[in-house]
Design an enzyme around this catalytic site. Structure first.
Site, short mmCIF file in Angstrom:
data_model
loop_
_atom_site.label_atom_id
_atom_site.label_comp_id
_atom_site.label_asym_id
_atom_site.label_seq_id
_atom_site.Cartn_x
_atom_site.Cartn_y
_atom_site.Cartn_z
N ASP A 108 -7.79 34.39 -26.87
CA ASP A 108 -6.58 34.67 -26.06
C ASP A 108 -6.10 36.02 -26.77
OD1 ASP A 108 -4.25 34.79 -24.77
OD2 ASP A 108 -4.03 32.55 -24.56
N HIS A 110 -3.19 37.34 -25.49
CA HIS A 110 -1.93 37.61 -25.39
C HIS A 110 -0.67 37.74 -26.63
CE1 HIS A 110 -3.73 36.66 -21.45
NE2 HIS A 110 -2.79 37.31 -21.06
N SER A 161 -7.52 28.83 -23.02
CA SER A 161 -7.22 28.74 -24.43
C SER A 161 -6.70 28.02 -25.17
CB SER A 161 -6.98 29.97 -24.91
OG SER A 161 -5.56 30.23 -24.65
#
Lengths: 218, 508
Positions: A108, A110, A161
């Protein structure tokens, strides 16, 4: 006389923090230390008070997110590069609300939400180690062991995730370290129920809640 | 660039409406009840029929008189510290309506009659809002004797706001009271004329009629150069043709004719080219203020106002809903946005619902937010090197920091407040945060804001001599009887119809 001077140091630092004048704040703090006008722990305390003021202003909606984060970033650089080394040089330990290792889990990328949580925690007196994105279970645990963390914070923005949050907890158990750390999870698709299900110690919906959660856990 | 103005007429269509209105004015004319007004119109070259009361306006007279109508003016608050400009390019927002009831969730009916306390609270709220520039005698003080409402309201206005105020120019006696009281407050008539404090309301009665009581008051407002809204409230299919072009032709004649009257009363007197016209609901005969056609009519008037180069006034935030529900929300925003996009220079009706018959202070503070959104939308998208921000994109995208974002960029800080409108009442928090804060809906949040404003709002202390003089003047007004008013207006009849359909009857 001394009191007057302290007030003016605080005002000056406040101005530089609010204006994001990182370089000038570094120079100013170095000068204060050099002239023995205040000690590094004194300056840390002053900066802590200023960040509390900035945080309160944010909660009252008098300033907005960029202003809060920008000030926090300025302060972080000054603490990392000037005040921490000065404290270490005297052989003393820095006072902190708690040490937090934080990152976005494997697969992931982000980062914004997790960075916000980091900024908010830092602004509230926590020592934050932000490991970035796509952080593996091993990286989380190694860093926590290295810095003597109290808390590990796991972020995930994807349903895909989320499961890696669980894997970090499993890995801690495997290494017999589960009880050494509080583990908190967060991110859009996560929830209180999810946190319970994977055996985390806490969950928060946003950065402001995360601060409250950590204060409770410490 | 800024958003383009909506236009409902092509150039030819605009000319066609104008030309038809000129034909109406010169061949049919406007029924003017007041003999003295007819007399001065005759002197200036209008054709007057004293038996039918119709006054015909030759096109040359219209052209000549329209030349002196100002294209901009300023409105000032009582102490002069607050002012704003209305011009043919401005977008200002205000209240107005005829709320005789107010939202009250504790009442079984959801509403109750308005009283003076509500009138005062509305003035205070408007005083505290960022985007609502002016309040008017709209929240009706049902507990105040009818003949003293204007004097009571002016007293409350000066005590409770820094913003200007609006009053209906209903009769020469009451209008003269308004000017006299304002002169006491501002320190003389000269100051009042130079820096107007009041918006006047002059409503022609459709079709093509200027009642005596209105021109009586209009003469006073124009004499003191207080900007006066000329606003017919024609209803398509009832008091005007059902076709919107017909309604606009008729009301255009009413407004232009009234503007001519204003200049004949006093050269250079400021007026608004206004409308509150809407449509008749053909199922019930009720007026429909939240109708989409009202937006079209308003847009038509705004375009005609630009044609004559006179600042326009039109309603926005209008709704027919009886509740603070979705219909209320979508109709008020639709009419508000359309009015702004149409280029209306003074948009009114903030805080009202049920065709402006009911007030909700909660809606007033919500409208302040809506206006903020509308203003932001009208700004459009600004394009220049700084806003395209190619250097910032490059810097952030190639940063070696862990995780990339624009939040802590100086560029974000510099532009965030002008680029992003931050509504105060709309909830954007995460569900758990919203729940923790009590899971409140927007009306509850708006109520909290209203309470906060009212708690913090302190009345202005007047200088003792001003206070004494005002109170003395109010005593004089109180001592009058209804017949005093009738005599002053030359109206010795049983009752008279007020501007928006409320009937004045002598109190028993």
């Amino acid at each position: 006389m001394q009191v007057v001077e302290k007030v003016s140091i605080k005002d000056k630092i406040k101005e530089l923090v609010i204006e994001w004048e990182t370089e000038r704040l570094k120079e100013y703090c170095q000068l204060i230390l050099k002239n023995n006008e205040a000690t590094a722990p004194n300056l840390l305390k002053i900066i802590g008070d200023i960040m509390k003021f900035v945080g309160d202003q944010f909660e009252q909606e008098e300033i907005f997110l960029p202003e809060l984060i920008g000030s926090a970033e300025t302060v972080k650089v000054v603490i990392d590069e000037v005040l921490d080394p000065a404290i270490r040089a005297t052989g003393e330990e820095k006072e902190t609300m708690g040490k937090v290792v934080i990152g976005t889990v494997e697969s992931d990328v982000h980062s914004i939400g997790k960075d916000l949580v980091g900024s908010f925690l830092f602004s509230n007196g926590f020592e934050v180690y932000n490991l970035g994105v796509e952080v593996t279970a091993d990286q989380f645990i190694s860093k926590a062991e290295e810095v003597g963390a109290d808390i590990i914070g796991l972020s995930s923005l994807l349903t895909m995730s989320m499961d890696f949050q669980k894997q970090v907890i499993e890995e801690l158990k495997k290494r017999g370290l589960r009880d050494k750390y509080k583990v908190i999870v967060g991110g859009s698709p996560t929830s209180e129920d999810w946190a319970k299900k994977i055996g985390a110690d806490g969950w928060a919906d946003d950065a402001i809640e995360a601060v409250e959660l950590l204060k409770r856990l410490m | 660039m800024k958003l383009k103005k909506i236009e409902v007429f092509s150039k030819d269509e605009l000319e066609a409406i104008h030309s038809a209105s000129m034909t109406l004015l010169s061949e049919v004319g406007i029924k003017v009840d007041a003999q003295d007004t007819r007399d001065i119109l005759k002197e200036k070259g209008a054709m007057v029929d004293d038996s039918s009361h119709f006054v015909k306006f030759p096109e040359s007279l219209v052209k000549e008189q329209l030349k002196t109508v100002p294209d901009s003016f300023k409105l000032h608050g009582p102490d002069g510290s607050f002012s704003f400009e209305v011009n043919t390019n401005s977008t200002q927002f205000a209240t107005i309506g005829t709320p005789v009831k107010i939202y009250d969730p504790t009442n079984k009916k959801g509403v109750r009659k308005t009283v003076l306390t509500d009138t005062i609270e509305q003035i205070k709220i408007v005083d505290s809002l960022e985007n609502i520039m002016c309040s008017h005698v709209d929240v009706w003080p049902n507990d105040v004797s009818y003949i003293t409402i204007h004097s009571q309201c002016i007293y409350q206005w000066v005590k409770n706001t820094k913003k200007p105020y609006g009053l209906g120019c209903l009769g020469r006696l009451a209008s003269q009271d308004m000017m006299n009281m304002a002169s006491i407050i501002v320190g003389g008539e000269e100051e009042l004329v130079e820096k107007p404090r009041f918006v006047g309301f002059m409503n022609p009665t459709s079709p093509l009629h200027l009642p005596q009581i209105m021109t009586n008051g209009f003469a006073i407002f124009t004499k003191y150069k207080q900007p006066t809204i000329i606003a017919p409230e024609a209803l398509a299919g009832a008091s005007a043709p059902v076709t919107l072009a017909g309604l606009l032709t008729q009301t255009n004649a009413e407004i232009v004719g009234s503007a001519v009257v204003s200049q004949i009363f006093n050269l250079g007197a400021p007026v608004f080219f206004g409308t509150v016209s809407h449509v008749t609901d053909m199922r019930s005969g009720n007026s429909a203020m939240g109708s989409v056609e009202m937006g079209l009519i308003t847009a038509g008037i705004a375009q005609l106002a630009r044609f004559y180069n006179i600042p326009s006034r039109g309603p926005g935030a209008g709704t027919d809903s009886k509740l603070l529900d979705l219909q209320n929300g979508y109709e008020r925003f639709q009419t508000l946005m359309l009015a702004a996009q149409a280029g209306v220079n003074y948009i009114t009706c903030a805080g009202t619902y049920e065709a402006t018959l009911v007030e909700a202070l909660e809606l007033l503070v919500i409208d302040d937010d809506l206006v903020g959104m509308v203003k932001r939308a009208m700004e459009g998208i600004k394009v220049n090197d700084d806003t395209i921000a190619i250097d910032v994109i490059k810097k952030v995208a190639t940063s070696d920091k862990k995780g990339v974002n624009f939040l802590a960029e100086p560029h974000t800080r510099k532009h965030m407040k002008s680029e992003l409108y931050m509504p105060r009442l709309a909830d954007r928090s995460r569900r758990s945060t919203w729940q923790k804060k009590g899971a409140k809906n927007i009306i509850e949040r708006a109520r909290e804001k209203v309470d906060k404003i009212l708690e913090a709002h302190n009345p202005t202390e007047l200088e003792k001599n001003v206070e004494d003089e005002l109170l003395k003047y109010m005593k004089k007004v109180e001592a009058r009887t209804f017949d005093d008013y009738r005599k002053a207006e030359g109206l010795m009849v049983d009752s008279v119809t007020l501007t928006d359909g409320i009937e004045i009857k002598e109190e028993k």
